[in-house]
Design a protein around this motif. Structure first.
Motif, mmCIF file in Angstrom:
data_model
loop_
_atom_site.group_PDB
_atom_site.id
_atom_site.type_symbol
_atom_site.label_atom_id
_atom_site.label_comp_id
_atom_site.label_asym_id
_atom_site.label_seq_id
_atom_site.Cartn_x
_atom_site.Cartn_y
_atom_site.Cartn_z
ATOM 1 N N ASP A 49 0.821 -1.209 0.000
ATOM 2 C CA ASP A 49 0.000 0.000 0.000
ATOM 3 C C ASP A 49 0.854 1.257 0.000
ATOM 4 N N ASP A 50 2.031 1.204 0.650
ATOM 5 C CA ASP A 50 2.946 2.343 0.755
ATOM 6 C C ASP A 50 4.375 1.815 0.772
ATOM 7 N N PRO A 51 5.362 2.662 0.443
ATOM 8 C CA PRO A 51 6.743 2.211 0.584
ATOM 9 C C PRO A 51 7.091 2.032 2.062
ATOM 10 N N PRO A 52 8.049 1.147 2.374
ATOM 11 C CA PRO A 52 8.446 0.985 3.774
ATOM 12 C C PRO A 52 9.187 2.229 4.269
ATOM 13 N N GLY A 53 9.300 2.369 5.590
ATOM 14 C CA GLY A 53 9.979 3.518 6.175
ATOM 15 C C GLY A 53 11.483 3.494 5.978
ATOM 16 N N ALA A 54 12.052 2.321 5.782
ATOM 17 C CA ALA A 54 13.476 2.153 5.472
ATOM 18 C C ALA A 54 13.561 1.054 4.424
ATOM 19 N N ASP A 55 14.681 1.001 3.704
ATOM 20 C CA ASP A 55 14.830 -0.021 2.668
ATOM 21 C C ASP A 55 14.566 -1.403 3.257
ATOM 22 N N GLY A 56 13.893 -2.234 2.486
ATOM 23 C CA GLY A 56 13.519 -3.560 2.952
ATOM 24 C C GLY A 56 13.725 -4.601 1.873
ATOM 25 N N VAL A 57 13.208 -5.790 2.135
ATOM 26 C CA VAL A 57 13.355 -6.902 1.197
ATOM 27 C C VAL A 57 12.167 -7.844 1.339
ATOM 28 N N VAL A 58 11.770 -8.452 0.227
ATOM 29 C CA VAL A 58 10.752 -9.499 0.217
ATOM 30 C C VAL A 58 11.409 -10.716 -0.413
ATOM 31 N N GLU A 59 11.271 -11.871 0.248
ATOM 32 C CA GLU A 59 11.924 -13.099 -0.202
ATOM 33 C C GLU A 59 10.906 -14.199 -0.440
ATOM 34 N N LEU A 60 11.205 -15.053 -1.389
ATOM 35 C CA LEU A 60 10.448 -16.277 -1.621
ATOM 36 C C LEU A 60 11.437 -17.410 -1.425
ATOM 37 N N LEU A 61 11.194 -18.275 -0.433
ATOM 38 C CA LEU A 61 12.149 -19.329 -0.139
ATOM 39 C C LEU A 61 11.482 -20.564 0.436
ATOM 40 N N GLN A 62 12.205 -21.684 0.317
ATOM 41 C CA GLN A 62 11.799 -22.941 0.938
ATOM 42 C C GLN A 62 12.593 -23.092 2.221
ATOM 43 N N SER A 116 14.279 -6.203 -3.631
ATOM 44 C CA SER A 116 14.638 -5.075 -2.771
ATOM 45 C C SER A 116 13.519 -4.038 -2.795
ATOM 46 N N LEU A 117 13.263 -3.463 -1.634
ATOM 47 C CA LEU A 117 12.262 -2.399 -1.501
ATOM 48 C C LEU A 117 12.962 -1.119 -1.104
ATOM 49 N N SER A 118 12.692 -0.044 -1.811
ATOM 50 C CA SER A 118 13.266 1.249 -1.460
ATOM 51 C C SER A 118 12.275 2.021 -0.604
ATOM 52 N N VAL A 142 8.685 -32.464 -0.644
ATOM 53 C CA VAL A 142 7.682 -32.937 0.315
ATOM 54 C C VAL A 142 8.104 -32.545 1.727
ATOM 55 N N SER A 143 7.127 -32.317 2.573
ATOM 56 C CA SER A 143 7.342 -31.987 3.986
ATOM 57 C C SER A 143 8.247 -30.769 4.188
ATOM 58 N N ARG A 144 8.095 -29.773 3.329
ATOM 59 C CA ARG A 144 8.852 -28.525 3.438
ATOM 60 C C ARG A 144 7.871 -27.360 3.443
ATOM 61 N N PHE A 145 8.412 -26.158 3.593
ATOM 62 C CA PHE A 145 7.593 -24.961 3.723
ATOM 63 C C PHE A 145 8.056 -23.915 2.721
ATOM 64 N N LEU A 146 7.138 -23.404 1.938
ATOM 65 C CA LEU A 146 7.406 -22.270 1.066
ATOM 66 C C LEU A 146 6.950 -21.035 1.825
ATOM 67 N N ARG A 147 7.819 -20.027 1.887
ATOM 68 C CA ARG A 147 7.466 -18.816 2.610
ATOM 69 C C ARG A 147 7.672 -17.586 1.743
ATOM 70 N N VAL A 148 6.770 -16.627 1.893
ATOM 71 C CA VAL A 148 6.978 -15.262 1.422
ATOM 72 C C VAL A 148 7.276 -14.473 2.687
ATOM 73 N N ARG A 149 8.520 -13.953 2.795
ATOM 74 C CA ARG A 149 8.925 -13.201 3.980
ATOM 75 C C ARG A 149 9.203 -11.750 3.596
ATOM 76 N N ALA A 150 8.785 -10.853 4.459
ATOM 77 C CA ALA A 150 9.040 -9.426 4.256
ATOM 78 C C ALA A 150 9.838 -8.893 5.440
ATOM 79 N N THR A 151 10.819 -8.057 5.129
ATOM 80 C CA THR A 151 11.576 -7.359 6.164
ATOM 81 C C THR A 151 11.477 -5.872 5.876
ATOM 82 N N THR A 152 10.763 -5.160 6.728
ATOM 83 C CA THR A 152 10.640 -3.704 6.644
ATOM 84 C C THR A 152 11.062 -3.174 8.011
ATOM 85 N N PRO A 153 12.336 -2.782 8.166
ATOM 86 C CA PRO A 153 12.926 -2.618 9.486
ATOM 87 C C PRO A 153 12.395 -1.507 10.380
ATOM 88 N N THR A 154 11.881 -0.421 9.860
ATOM 89 C CA THR A 154 11.489 0.669 10.766
ATOM 90 C C THR A 154 10.005 0.984 10.770
#
Length: 169
Positions: A49-62, A116-118, A142-154
């Protein structure tokens, strides 16, 4: 058969809900494969909806360890074929769900995409979509987890994310 799952309950009389990212690393969406089936990723994406307050990151990982999430129900994992069967994903608070309250201690991971998120408005897009070509589609074991993780530090921002996948034997 492809399925789509969002980081929130399926919309009913209201629009698709966004979920706050928080101000540290947070799993926004998690899919748990059963012990009998892998999944192959077709597409994923997010919008902010808005940019993060500080640079951040969104990851797709198992990962090998689940986050504690709000559990999805079968209706939240929508089959794109109206006559198709329900998903075989494992559902529950330590399985398939959204908006984590605890990350767990990951010991092994495979990264499929990182964005990367600015914090500067207009410097990076507030929407992202990645669609894989057939020979490059990641497969979640099998028996693993796919995650979408976001890090927006401030400063937290509201996010909608999704994954489109198919179950493979």
């Amino acid at each position: 058969m492809p399925y789509i799952v969002w980081n929130g309950p399926a919309p009913t009389t209201a629009a698709q809900q966004s979920v706050t990212t928080g101000t540290s690393i947070k799993t926004m969406l998690q899919l748990a494969t059963p012990s009998t089936r892998q999944i192959q990723l077709l597409e994923w994406g997010f919008s902010l909806d808005d940019p993060p307050g500080a640079d951040g990151v969104v990851e797709l990982l198992q990962t090998d360890v689940a986050a504690t999430v709000t559990a999805h129900v079968n209706a939240g994992v929508q089959n794109l074929d109206p006559n198709g069967a329900n998903t075989l994903l494992t559902l529950g608070t330590s399985a398939t769900g959204y908006t984590a309250t605890a990350e767990g201690t990951t010991t092994a991971s495979r990264v499929f995409d990182t964005v990367s998120l600015s914090s500067v408005s207009g410097e990076s897009g507030l929407q992202y979509v990645r669609q894989w070509m057939p020979d490059t589609r990641p497969i979640i074991a099998v028996s693993r987890f796919l995650r979408v993780r976001a890090t927006t530090p401030t400063t937290a921002t509201d996010m909608r994310c999704w994954v489109i996948f198919q179950e493979v034997g």
